[in-house]
Write a protein that holds these residues in place. Structure first.
Motif, PDB file in Angstrom:
ATOM      1  N   SER A  78       0.725  -3.741  -3.265  1.00  0.00           N
ATOM      2  CA  SER A  78       1.555  -3.581  -2.239  1.00  0.00           C
ATOM      3  C   SER A  78       3.012  -3.497  -2.674  1.00  0.00           C
ATOM      4  CB  SER A  78       1.910  -4.916  -1.532  1.00  0.00           C
ATOM      5  OG  SER A  78       2.010  -6.067  -2.284  1.00  0.00           O
ATOM      6  N   ASP A  79       3.163  -3.543  -4.206  1.00  0.00           N
ATOM      7  CA  ASP A  79       4.549  -3.164  -5.021  1.00  0.00           C
ATOM      8  C   ASP A  79       4.914  -1.797  -4.751  1.00  0.00           C
ATOM      9  OD1 ASP A  79       4.745  -5.730  -5.470  1.00  0.00           O
ATOM     10  OD2 ASP A  79       3.981  -5.918  -7.399  1.00  0.00           O
ATOM     11  N   TYR A  80       3.765  -0.987  -4.728  1.00  0.00           N
ATOM     12  CA  TYR A  80       4.031   0.578  -4.645  1.00  0.00           C
ATOM     13  C   TYR A  80       4.686   0.950  -3.108  1.00  0.00           C
ATOM     14  CZ  TYR A  80       1.967   1.304  -9.172  1.00  0.00           C
ATOM     15  OH  TYR A  80       1.479   1.450 -10.332  1.00  0.00           O
ATOM     16  N   ASN A  81       4.815  -0.115  -2.272  1.00  0.00           N
ATOM     17  CA  ASN A  81       5.508   0.477  -0.965  1.00  0.00           C
ATOM     18  C   ASN A  81       6.853   0.523  -1.051  1.00  0.00           C
ATOM     19  OD1 ASN A  81       2.650   0.425   0.189  1.00  0.00           O
ATOM     20  ND2 ASN A  81       2.910  -1.837   0.718  1.00  0.00           N
ATOM     21  N   THR A  82       7.246   1.580  -1.706  1.00  0.00           N
ATOM     22  CA  THR A  82       8.760   1.686  -2.123  1.00  0.00           C
ATOM     23  C   THR A  82       9.585   2.238  -0.875  1.00  0.00           C
ATOM     24  OG1 THR A  82       8.205   3.907  -3.086  1.00  0.00           O
ATOM     25  CG2 THR A  82       8.110   2.111  -4.398  1.00  0.00           C
ATOM     26  N   PRO A  83      10.962   2.078  -0.807  1.00  0.00           N
ATOM     27  CA  PRO A  83      11.636   2.470   0.152  1.00  0.00           C
ATOM     28  C   PRO A  83      11.844   3.945   0.151  1.00  0.00           C
ATOM     29  CG  PRO A  83      12.673   0.726  -1.013  1.00  0.00           C
ATOM     30  CD  PRO A  83      11.691   1.038  -1.928  1.00  0.00           C
ATOM     31  N   ALA A  84      12.302   4.408   1.364  1.00  0.00           N
ATOM     32  CA  ALA A  84      12.895   5.864   1.457  1.00  0.00           C
ATOM     33  C   ALA A  84      13.878   6.112   0.350  1.00  0.00           C
ATOM     34  CB  ALA A  84      13.283   6.348   2.970  1.00  0.00           C
ATOM     35  N   TYR A  85      13.693   7.514  -0.012  1.00  0.00           N
ATOM     36  CA  TYR A  85      14.647   8.060  -1.029  1.00  0.00           C
ATOM     37  C   TYR A  85      14.820   7.335  -2.234  1.00  0.00           C
ATOM     38  CZ  TYR A  85      16.238  10.296   3.219  1.00  0.00           C
ATOM     39  OH  TYR A  85      16.393  11.265   4.414  1.00  0.00           O
ATOM     40  N   SER A  86      13.718   6.474  -2.990  1.00  0.00           N
ATOM     41  CA  SER A  86      13.760   5.872  -3.810  1.00  0.00           C
ATOM     42  C   SER A  86      12.805   6.633  -4.943  1.00  0.00           C
ATOM     43  CB  SER A  86      13.073   4.319  -3.707  1.00  0.00           C
ATOM     44  OG  SER A  86      11.740   4.652  -3.116  1.00  0.00           O
ATOM     45  N   ILE A  87      12.172   7.500  -4.519  1.00  0.00           N
ATOM     46  CA  ILE A  87      11.061   8.275  -5.692  1.00  0.00           C
ATOM     47  C   ILE A  87      11.832   9.658  -5.943  1.00  0.00           C
ATOM     48  CG2 ILE A  87       8.692   9.368  -6.054  1.00  0.00           C
ATOM     49  CD1 ILE A  87       7.813   7.457  -3.735  1.00  0.00           C
ATOM     50  N   THR A  88      12.774   9.592  -6.949  1.00  0.00           N
ATOM     51  CA  THR A  88      13.462  10.630  -7.494  1.00  0.00           C
ATOM     52  C   THR A  88      13.373  11.154  -8.812  1.00  0.00           C
ATOM     53  OG1 THR A  88      15.362   9.180  -8.029  1.00  0.00           O
ATOM     54  CG2 THR A  88      15.095   9.873  -5.767  1.00  0.00           C
ATOM     55  N   ASN A  89      12.634  10.599  -9.654  1.00  0.00           N
ATOM     56  CA  ASN A  89      12.371  10.873 -10.946  1.00  0.00           C
ATOM     57  C   ASN A  89      11.342  11.781 -11.215  1.00  0.00           C
ATOM     58  OD1 ASN A  89      14.783   9.320 -11.697  1.00  0.00           O
ATOM     59  ND2 ASN A  89      13.661   7.734 -11.832  1.00  0.00           N
ATOM     60  N   ASN A  99      11.824  11.389  -1.421  1.00  0.00           N
ATOM     61  CA  ASN A  99      10.646  10.925  -0.169  1.00  0.00           C
ATOM     62  C   ASN A  99      11.638  10.358   0.955  1.00  0.00           C
ATOM     63  OD1 ASN A  99      11.451   8.442  -2.055  1.00  0.00           O
ATOM     64  ND2 ASN A  99      10.058   7.251  -0.697  1.00  0.00           N
ATOM     65  N   VAL A 100      11.421  11.158   2.063  1.00  0.00           N
ATOM     66  CA  VAL A 100      12.250  10.604   3.157  1.00  0.00           C
ATOM     67  C   VAL A 100      11.823   9.807   3.841  1.00  0.00           C
ATOM     68  CG1 VAL A 100      13.100  13.079   3.127  1.00  0.00           C
ATOM     69  CG2 VAL A 100      11.341  12.431   4.466  1.00  0.00           C
ATOM     70  N   GLU A 101      10.754   9.246   3.653  1.00  0.00           N
ATOM     71  CA  GLU A 101      10.140   8.145   4.389  1.00  0.00           C
ATOM     72  C   GLU A 101       9.590   7.114   3.530  1.00  0.00           C
ATOM     73  OE1 GLU A 101       7.210   9.378   7.192  1.00  0.00           O
ATOM     74  OE2 GLU A 101       5.680  10.320   5.712  1.00  0.00           O
ATOM     75  N   PRO A 102       9.354   5.807   3.783  1.00  0.00           N
ATOM     76  CA  PRO A 102       8.781   4.941   2.615  1.00  0.00           C
ATOM     77  C   PRO A 102       7.328   5.371   2.171  1.00  0.00           C
ATOM     78  CG  PRO A 102       9.868   3.766   4.640  1.00  0.00           C
ATOM     79  CD  PRO A 102       9.801   5.401   4.819  1.00  0.00           C
ATOM     80  N   ALA A 103       6.972   4.849   1.056  1.00  0.00           N
ATOM     81  CA  ALA A 103       5.779   4.892   0.784  1.00  0.00           C
ATOM     82  C   ALA A 103       5.003   3.584   1.320  1.00  0.00           C
ATOM     83  CB  ALA A 103       5.514   4.662  -0.873  1.00  0.00           C
ATOM     84  N   SER A 104       3.828   3.861   1.684  1.00  0.00           N
ATOM     85  CA  SER A 104       3.157   2.856   2.746  1.00  0.00           C
ATOM     86  C   SER A 104       1.566   2.648   2.375  1.00  0.00           C
ATOM     87  CB  SER A 104       3.414   3.010   4.212  1.00  0.00           C
ATOM     88  OG  SER A 104       4.634   3.053   4.498  1.00  0.00           O
ATOM     89  N   GLY A 105       0.880   1.630   2.756  1.00  0.00           N
ATOM     90  CA  GLY A 105      -0.333   1.521   2.611  1.00  0.00           C
ATOM     91  C   GLY A 105      -0.766   0.992   1.424  1.00  0.00           C
ATOM     92  N   GLY A 106       0.072   0.555   0.236  1.00  0.00           N
ATOM     93  CA  GLY A 106      -0.471  -0.178  -0.744  1.00  0.00           C
ATOM     94  C   GLY A 106      -0.881  -1.558  -0.464  1.00  0.00           C
ATOM     95  N   THR A 107      -2.218  -2.150  -0.767  1.00  0.00           N
ATOM     96  CA  THR A 107      -2.417  -3.486  -0.407  1.00  0.00           C
ATOM     97  C   THR A 107      -3.045  -4.168  -1.774  1.00  0.00           C
ATOM     98  OG1 THR A 107      -4.668  -2.824   0.203  1.00  0.00           O
ATOM     99  CG2 THR A 107      -2.926  -3.143   2.169  1.00  0.00           C
ATOM    100  N   ASP A 108      -2.934  -5.292  -1.721  1.00  0.00           N
ATOM    101  CA  ASP A 108      -3.636  -6.367  -2.923  1.00  0.00           C
ATOM    102  C   ASP A 108      -4.827  -6.549  -2.906  1.00  0.00           C
ATOM    103  OD1 ASP A 108      -0.918  -6.187  -3.980  1.00  0.00           O
ATOM    104  OD2 ASP A 108      -0.285  -7.906  -2.499  1.00  0.00           O
ATOM    105  N   LEU A 109      -5.313  -7.227  -3.899  1.00  0.00           N
ATOM    106  CA  LEU A 109      -6.795  -7.646  -3.985  1.00  0.00           C
ATOM    107  C   LEU A 109      -7.308  -8.400  -2.603  1.00  0.00           C
ATOM    108  CD1 LEU A 109      -9.537  -8.309  -5.672  1.00  0.00           C
ATOM    109  CD2 LEU A 109      -8.416 -10.316  -6.166  1.00  0.00           C
ATOM    110  N   GLU A 110      -8.362  -7.795  -2.058  1.00  0.00           N
ATOM    111  CA  GLU A 110      -8.818  -8.356  -0.733  1.00  0.00           C
ATOM    112  C   GLU A 110      -9.377  -9.760  -0.770  1.00  0.00           C
ATOM    113  OE1 GLU A 110     -11.253  -6.229   2.779  1.00  0.00           O
ATOM    114  OE2 GLU A 110     -12.191  -5.984   0.571  1.00  0.00           O
TER     115      GLU A 110
END
Length: 394
Positions: A147-158, A171-182
């Motif tokens: 879930s740490d990879y669910n970064t905010p919008a405009y944060s992936i720039t490098n 990224n004009v929208e947040p990264a989503s869908g990252g989940t941790d161990l089930e």
């Protein structure tokens, strides 16, 4: 989706070791005709009973785990595995310095990193920016699960590797869908749903299948006969509206992922469309009297947390209007205010109608004016446009 509750766990015997000892003492006393009646700590009879009770309690402990063990072993035979987590997905927009005379290619697997330098994403496909254009978009997937990879919008720039004429990425929208161990319980629930969902037939089938893909806590709403434009009636159409587990509308990458994964389960003649669940931002204004002895800033924080909890999109029921009195009740139930003097939602002291079955309310801001026992009024804003400190008395 129909209202449901999970099945209760099967406990074969609920007795504790202490209860077994007590019952054994009574049985020994009665069966011996009261001849064996010394159950003090140093008594041989008491020691024997305690040893047997310990052995019985150990046996019951493992017997009570048998139903769960049988379910897990059955699922193992069917090939079910525990999900180690899912990778976040995002749509990236790349920019080049000037239009090119030939298509500009960004290869599949091209790596970009967020502003912190900690979270890498790799493009899913080859991106070709056509002749005459200076930008293009492609989906990307996180390098690792979590879930740490669910970064905010405009944060992936490098950009991690140089590419001639490539000037930037975002990224004009947040990264989503990252989940941790089930969790094991979630694995069992997901596996049993998958066994039932060999083919998608009912709206409930589509919703459960989509939620299994997006992770525990996500929300899906399936509407039949609704076309891609959300207005036209279309025979054979199923339109899925999706909210990810973090409470945000599903992004383009997630929509494509769900549609692709479910495509091989569709009945002949079915058209599947995916869209994000829509959110109505709710701004409220509240006045009330502070309960004596309650810390002012703690009261502000408690009210804001209660407002957010009540309007949590992941738990708020779909297709249900937002009722003013229920919001007021949730705020009063915190116990930090004696009474709510005035409450408005989006500028009006009235209910907020939900326009359709795929829209949910979401907490945006809460402006509060609280009066203490001396009649001094304090105010603050939480949420959108928030000031970190309350403005003091007015």
């Amino acid at each position: 989706m129909a209202d449901t509750i999970p099945l209760d766990s099967v406990v074969i015997d609920e007795r504790s070791e202490e209860i077994i000892i007590q019952q054994a003492r009574v049985r020994v006393f009665n069966e011996s005709g009261s001849q064996l009646n010394d159950f003090t700590e140093n008594s041989p009879v008491a020691a024997l009973i305690q040893g047997q009770a310990f052995a019985a309690a150990e046996l019951l402990y493992y017997v009570n785990k048998l139903p769960l063990a049988l379910v897990i072993d059955f699922l193992k035979v069917t090939g079910v595995e525990r999900n180690l987590g899912t990778k976040a997905k995002v749509t990236l927009t790349f920019n080049i310095a000037a239009p090119q005379s030939v298509p500009f290619n960004i290869p599949q697997g091209f790596e970009v990193v967020d502003d912190s330098g900690a979270y890498s994403f790799l493009t899913d496909n080859l991106l070709q920016i056509p002749v005459g254009l200076i930008s293009g978009s492609v989906t990307a997937t996180a390098e690792e699960v979590g879930s740490d990879y669910n970064t905010p919008a405009y944060s992936i720039t490098n950009i991690t590797q140089p590419l001639a004429f490539l000037t930037g990425v975002t990224n004009v929208e947040p990264a989503s869908g990252g989940t941790d161990l089930e969790e094991v319980a979630d694995t069992i629930s997901r596996a049993l749903r998958q066994i039932r969902l060999r083919n998608l037939v009912s709206a409930n089938d589509y919703e459960q299948a989509a939620e299994a893909l997006l992770g525990n806590g996500s929300v899906a709403k399936a509407i039949g006969l609704l076309g891609a434009n959300k207005a036209t009636r279309e025979l054979g159409a199923v339109h899925l509206f999706l909210l990810n587990a973090s409470g945000e509308p599903a992004n383009d990458a997630q929509l494509s992922y769900v549609k692709s994964e479910l495509s091989n389960k569709l009945q002949l003649g079915t058209s599947l469309y995916t869209s994000p669940i829509e959110l109505i931002p709710i701004s409220a204004e509240l006045t009330g009297r502070l309960v004596p002895g309650v810390n002012l800033e703690e009261a502000f924080d408690t009210l804001w947390e209660a407002f957010q909890d009540y309007l949590n999109p992941n738990s708020y029921p779909l297709d249900q209007d937002l009722l003013l009195y229920e919001v007021g009740f949730a705020l009063r139930a915190t116990g930090v205010i004696k009474e709510a003097g005035y409450l408005t939602l989006n500028g009006s002291p009235s209910n907020i109608p939900v326009p359709n079955a795929y829209t949910l309310p979401s907490a945006y801001s809460l402006f509060m004016q609280l009066v203490d026992a001396e009649g001094i009024t304090y105010e603050t804003l939480r949420g959108g446009g928030e000031s970190p400190e309350f403005s003091g008395f007015v």
